[in-house]
Write a protein that holds these residues in place. Structure first.
Motif: not given
Length: 206
Positions: A122-130
């Motif tokens: 919840a505290g990241v700037g972006a999420v990279v997902v497979p």
């Protein structure tokens, strides 16, 4: 409703099997070249958005985007990687070097450092997902474990959720079910970073 659910589940399994087989048949040199293009477009897009912390993952086998964690580190991002819990939800840990990774179940590799908790995403700037495939409407076809569908509702609205795929895996639509979480962008070798309509879709909820 039960019949519809079964139809969508069957369609997902069929498409997933076809695309994973196609990945395995791609020459290693082609996969490497495509991954280099993907990484370049991804890191440029994240930098343009001013992202500082990225929740990523460690691609395995024929997945696109290798070597994602090291490329993100080299580009100056703080990197979190997922740890699959017994309930298939995702915990997170910092990634600082290849020695931080160890073999895990299902052929995965996971960080060995201190667990930060399921809410760290919840505290990241972006999420990279497979993803095995992505629809232009923001639908995502994953591996079928449901871990990201459990984790992504914790990501605040407006935070980019970006999938990495080969060119043939970006489709007009992919089969989805109500629990499937949508993504907001996809990066492909030829198309680069593409923002998807899910960026303005309904807020994610648990």
């Amino acid at each position: 409703m039960h019949t519809t659910h079964m139809t969508h589940s069957t369609a997902k399994r069929t498409l997933r099997a076809e695309l994973l087989a196609a990945r395995r048949e791609r020459p290693e040199a082609a996969r490497g070249a495509d991954s280099a293009h993907i990484i370049a477009a991804l890191t440029a897009g994240l930098s343009h958005l001013g992202v500082r912390t990225v929740a990523g993952y460690a691609p395995i086998g024929s997945e696109p985007g290798q070597p994602l964690p090291d490329a993100l580190l080299a580009a100056g991002f703080r990197v979190l990687l997922p740890v699959v819990r017994a309930d298939n939800d995702l915990d997170w840990a910092n990634y600082r070097a290849p020695t931080d990774l160890a073999a895990a179940g299902r052929g995965l590799v996971e960080p060995v450092g201190r667990r930060l908790g399921v809410d760290a995403v919840a505290g990241v700037g972006a999420v990279v997902v497979p993803a095995v495939a992505v629809g232009r409407d923001g639908g995502r076809l994953g591996r079928g474990g449901g871990s990201y569908d459990r984790s992504l509702p914790r990501v605040p609205a407006g935070v980019p959720i970006v999938a990495l795929t080969y060119d043939n895996e970006l489709m007009d639509v992919v089969p989805t079910e109500p629990h499937d979480q949508r993504i907001t962008a996809v990066v492909t070798p030829s198309g680069g970073w593409l923002t998807l309509p899910a960026a303005t879709a309904e807020p994610r909820s648990g």
